[in-house]
Design an enzyme around this catalytic site. Structure first.
Site, PDB file in Angstrom:
ATOM      1  N   GLU A 170     -20.631 -52.861  -2.963  1.00 33.82           N
ATOM      2  CA  GLU A 170     -19.230 -52.470  -3.122  1.00 33.82           C
ATOM      3  C   GLU A 170     -19.102 -50.941  -3.174  1.00 33.82           C
ATOM      4  O   GLU A 170     -18.591 -50.352  -4.120  1.00 33.82           O
ATOM      5  CB  GLU A 170     -18.633 -53.117  -4.373  1.00 33.82           C
ATOM      6  N   GLU A 362     -20.070 -62.148  -1.491  1.00 35.04           N
ATOM      7  CA  GLU A 362     -19.605 -62.490  -2.845  1.00 35.04           C
ATOM      8  C   GLU A 362     -18.250 -63.169  -2.741  1.00 35.04           C
ATOM      9  O   GLU A 362     -17.345 -62.648  -2.084  1.00 35.04           O
ATOM     10  CB  GLU A 362     -19.476 -61.257  -3.749  1.00 35.04           C
TER      11      GLU A 362
END
Length: 473
Positions: A170, A362
């Site tokens: 991320e 995810e």
């Protein structure tokens, strides 16, 4: 409706949230070892007993048993991360820690035994603590060289065991959560220029890692990993749509640079208007341009809403990034808005923009689970709410594939309960496997299969076909 042959089904975890053994076999401290409350409070000076991440779920000792359970579900791929401080305890060490290297050799060998492909994140919110304390984290250009030393070490060591790699987890989160990038300055202390310089340093390091990987073994595939969060305008007002575009551009900037190899015009304008001058050293521009990623991976948990006057609306919770509450959507127990169709939108937007393979690495539902005994006396969790969440999201992945999007695989977060990154709780559970550990640290650490365990097993066995059937087992 079908998923392609060879689709990579699996699950995803992070070393700092489940490994434990934070000071074992030569491992140094990571930034997460002094963040006992996730993103809620400033770091502590030293590790404290209330930090559940120090013990995690003890994967360090239980990895064989856990991987066996993943294999029982039929995993084709397993996403994990390497703890940088297990390899280079201080981050700036001259030589790696052999015991740390051997641990991951053992993990990868265990995965290979079950024909499970590793997908490895190089930096998943866990830089060595020394880099935060003595270098101010990624604001310091020297971290690029330290990272290069680390990635070259692990690429050379595991090039025959790991094909798929991600650079920074991320990576766009550094704007909203600098501490994950080893930047411990408060928001009042950290300037906008320092923040974007840190982001630039990570982007250069990511391109450098891609270059090193391809030099060591051209068959290695390296991807970026970003938070995806589509936004909707609160009204038809064009100013609200502009607010949406500006929010999404903050995320697209990172994929644009990873994929296209240059700073987009809208980011240049933003930096100029905020008096930010990024320091490009000689060779940075060429490195970014010549060593772009092989695929794009992302997390998807929720969408948000935007308006040009957000102060008149109710705010929403979210995965690091905020926004406005969308009245058309339901929310999880932690306030994250549930939007399966948003995943289809993200997949189509990324594909239309870049035409690169996509990997959902995810996606999952954090919820409070109740461990019960079934009629046969076995412990389980009746998590139909999780099955419903995942089924609806995976159905939208199928829709995107029918739209023509090339999707490599799906690794749900997380296949086994672990410590939440954002709140540092155990009670925010995502797994198909229940781990007996509570927020106060008590519990036996025993593993129990939830109802979703057998459901996901059948999803993999049928390559997604069961998603279009009633599941009442």
């Amino acid at each position: 409706m079908g998923f392609p042959k060879g689709f990579l089904w699996g699950g995803a975890t992070a070393a700092n949230q489940y490994e434990g053994a934070y000071n074992v076999d030569g491992k140094g401290l990571s930034v997460q070892d002094v963040m006992p409350n996730g993103l809620q409070t400033p770091p502590t000076e030293e590790p404290t007993e209330d930090n559940l991440k120090l013990k995690g779920i003890n994967f360090y000792e239980n990895y064989k048993e856990d991987i066996k359970l993943f294999a029982e579900m039929g995993f084709k791929v397993y996403r994990t991360s390497i703890a940088w401080s297990r390899i280079f305890p201080n981050g700036d060490d001259a030589e790696p820690n052999e015991e740390g290297l051997q641990f991951y050799d053992d993990v990868f060998d265990e995965l290979t035994k079950y024909d499970i492909e590793p997908l490895v994140t190089l930096s998943h919110y866990e830089p060595p603590l020394n880099l935060a304390r003595n270098y101010d984290g990624w604001t310091d250009r020297r971290l690029i060289d330290f990272f290069n030393r680390y990635v070259r070490t692990v690429f050379e060591r595991y090039q025959d065991k790991v094909k798929y790699w991600l650079t920074f987890n991320e990576v766009n989160s550094i704007i909203g959560a600098p501490a994950n990038g080893a930047i411990f300055k408060s928001k009042e202390e950290l300037t906008t220029e320092e923040l974007w310089q840190a982001a630039h340093n990570q982007l250069v390091a990511s391109a450098s890692a891609t270059k090193i990987a391809h030099e060591i073994n051209p068959d290695l595939e390296v991807g970026c990993m970003v938070i995806s969060m589509p936004a909707y305008p609160m009204t038809p007002d064009p100013e609200d749509m502009l607010a949406v575009r500006q929010f999404e551009n903050q995320n697209y900037a990172f994929t644009d640079i990873h994929v296209r190899g240059e700073y987009p015009g809208y980011l240049k304008r933003y930096l100029k208007e905020n008096n930010v001058e990024i320091e490009f050293e000689e060779g940075d521009a060429e490195l970014l341009k010549e060593h772009t990623v092989d695929f794009i991976s992302f997390s998807y948990y929720m969408s948000t809403a935007m308006a040009h006057n957000p102060e008149v609306y109710e705010g929403s919770e979210g995965n690091i990034m905020g926004g406005i509450s969308n009245p058309t959507l339901e929310s999880s127990e932690w306030g994250w808005q549930i939007d399966p169709v948003g995943l289809r939108l993200v997949l189509n937007d990324f594909w239309d923009r870049y035409q690169l393979p996509l990997f959902i690495v995810e996606n999952g539902l954090g919820a409070k689970d109740e461990l019960i005994q079934d009629e046969e006396g076995n412990y389980t969790v009746e998590d139909d709410y999780r099955i419903d969440y995942l089924k609806k999201h995976l159905q939208q992945v199928g829709e995107a594939i029918e739209d023509g999007v090339e999707v490599m695989g799906y690794t749900s977060w997380a296949p086994i309960d672990l410590v939440s990154m954002s709140t540092a709780q155990m009670s925010k559970r995502y797994g198909y496997i229940y781990v007996d550990r509570e927020d106060d640290g008590s519990g036996s650490m025993e593993r129990y299969k939830k109802k979703s365990f057998d459901w996901y097993k059948e999803v993999i066995e049928t390559n997604g076909q069961v998603l279009y059937e009633d599941y009442s087992k």
